[in-house]
Scaffold this active site. Sequence first.
Site, PDB file in Angstrom:
ATOM      1  N   GLY A  46       0.795  -1.132   0.091  1.00 33.99           N
ATOM      2  CA  GLY A  46      -0.048   0.006   0.143  1.00 33.99           C
ATOM      3  C   GLY A  46       0.817   0.956  -0.081  1.00 33.99           C
ATOM      4  O   GLY A  46       2.110   1.166  -0.279  1.00 33.99           O
ATOM      5  N   PHE A  48       1.542   3.177   2.499  1.00 34.99           N
ATOM      6  CA  PHE A  48       2.663   3.308   3.346  1.00 34.99           C
ATOM      7  C   PHE A  48       3.576   2.336   3.556  1.00 34.99           C
ATOM      8  O   PHE A  48       4.726   2.450   4.503  1.00 34.99           O
ATOM      9  CB  PHE A  48       1.752   3.421   4.714  1.00 34.99           C
ATOM     10  CG  PHE A  48       1.008   4.659   5.002  1.00 34.99           C
ATOM     11  CD1 PHE A  48       1.909   5.802   5.412  1.00 34.99           C
ATOM     12  CD2 PHE A  48      -0.247   4.701   4.552  1.00 34.99           C
ATOM     13  CE1 PHE A  48       0.993   6.815   5.577  1.00 34.99           C
ATOM     14  CE2 PHE A  48      -0.657   5.965   4.746  1.00 34.99           C
ATOM     15  CZ  PHE A  48      -0.211   7.012   5.345  1.00 34.99           C
ATOM     16  N   GLY A  49       3.488   1.215   2.836  1.00 38.39           N
ATOM     17  CA  GLY A  49       4.556   0.087   3.091  1.00 38.39           C
ATOM     18  C   GLY A  49       4.149  -1.218   2.422  1.00 38.39           C
ATOM     19  O   GLY A  49       3.135  -1.313   1.796  1.00 38.39           O
ATOM     20  N   VAL A  51       3.286  -5.247   3.323  1.00 38.99           N
ATOM     21  CA  VAL A  51       2.878  -6.181   4.438  1.00 38.99           C
ATOM     22  C   VAL A  51       3.444  -7.655   4.165  1.00 38.99           C
ATOM     23  O   VAL A  51       3.205  -8.255   3.036  1.00 38.99           O
ATOM     24  CB  VAL A  51       1.557  -6.200   4.625  1.00 38.99           C
ATOM     25  CG1 VAL A  51       1.140  -7.101   5.991  1.00 38.99           C
ATOM     26  CG2 VAL A  51       1.026  -4.903   5.059  1.00 38.99           C
ATOM     27  N   LYS A  65       4.385  -5.226   8.629  1.00 38.05           N
ATOM     28  CA  LYS A  65       4.483  -4.034   7.639  1.00 38.05           C
ATOM     29  C   LYS A  65       5.610  -3.422   7.762  1.00 38.05           C
ATOM     30  O   LYS A  65       6.074  -2.733   8.679  1.00 38.05           O
ATOM     31  CB  LYS A  65       3.341  -3.091   7.998  1.00 38.05           C
ATOM     32  CG  LYS A  65       3.304  -1.820   6.959  1.00 38.05           C
ATOM     33  CD  LYS A  65       1.722  -1.357   6.724  1.00 38.05           C
ATOM     34  CE  LYS A  65       1.424  -0.379   8.005  1.00 38.05           C
ATOM     35  NZ  LYS A  65       0.194   0.173   7.786  1.00 38.05           N
ATOM     36  N   ASP A 174      -8.633   7.672   7.151  1.00 35.89           N
ATOM     37  CA  ASP A 174      -8.222   6.693   5.754  1.00 35.89           C
ATOM     38  C   ASP A 174      -8.963   5.618   5.525  1.00 35.89           C
ATOM     39  O   ASP A 174      -8.717   4.416   5.363  1.00 35.89           O
ATOM     40  CB  ASP A 174      -6.673   6.515   5.624  1.00 35.89           C
ATOM     41  CG  ASP A 174      -6.289   6.035   4.308  1.00 35.89           C
ATOM     42  OD1 ASP A 174      -6.961   6.558   3.320  1.00 35.89           O
ATOM     43  OD2 ASP A 174      -5.036   5.483   4.072  1.00 35.89           O
TER      44      ASP A 174
END
Length: 323
Positions: A46, A48-49, A51, A65, A174
């Site tokens: 995603g 943000f990073g 997983v 993550k 979010d």
Amino acid sequence: MATSSGGGTTEESQQSVLSTLPSELPLDFLKSITDQFSQERILGTGAFGTVYKGTLPGGEIIAVKKLSENSPLPRERAFTNEVTNIMAVKHKNVVRLVGYCHEGLKKVVQNNGRYIVADIVESLLCYEYLPRGNLQSNLFEIRTKMNWDTRFNIIKGICEGIHFIHSISVVHMDLKPQNILLDDNLEPKIADFGLSRFFGQEKTRMNTQTVVGSYGYMAPEYIYRGEISTKSDIYSLGILIIETTTGEKNFCGNEPSAKRFVENVRTNWRGQRMLSEYPSLEADGLQQVTLCIEIGLQCVDIDRQKRPSIETILDKLNGRHPN
């Protein structure tokens, strides 16, 4: 989590073993349980990073993550948001953060054509593993269509989770199908608090110059004025409820708002359309579908003051009709 036979580990004992995991975990340990963050271990990627699936020495699985350096919010802030806002949270509809890693190491990197030794901080977050994946894939990518009872229970569970996080003065910021995970019983759990905000006791609204979020789910007052409040989440919740009820994806293209999607639902989702989508539903079920469409459309009102509170939404979903 699965239950093994022949005197094996039950879900309850797995949870008790997980509870012995230290909150702060070394990077080497997380590397070892993810096979050095191998491609085969990736569960999803995603903003943000990435997983990864981590297997603990006893066989239990957790989701790890690894925060990206190029996330829409500085990595340090996303990490702090998650750890500060959900580390102590225990609610059946909020994903459980079981540990984290924030470890500095020295790396040789190129800078202006030269190799230098730089101090790099790796930030990782560890969650309970939820094998059914996210709501996005279950709604739009799996051929088997969810029945209405399942959808309605998912909607109620998401609302229970939002009610809880708002009660502890956290705004998620979010909410979208990718950030709703499902357990083995299809119980929804709100995940990914990287953009979340914590409000002081006396504060109900704040402003920001940095508008970051997911197109099609951001409230208009946040997009255009940087205003943040619990009603920002209510707007996103409205889109989620509409998507879960109709099974239609909110495609907004390059537009930050969901105006077209909302108008399409407002115009088309009436009696005959509901009957064609849910032909086997009896009157009570069709009333629930109608109610969820109505709630969803109220939640996405342009005027945030006209959006219902999460308490009002839960009352309606549970058959209590406040004045």
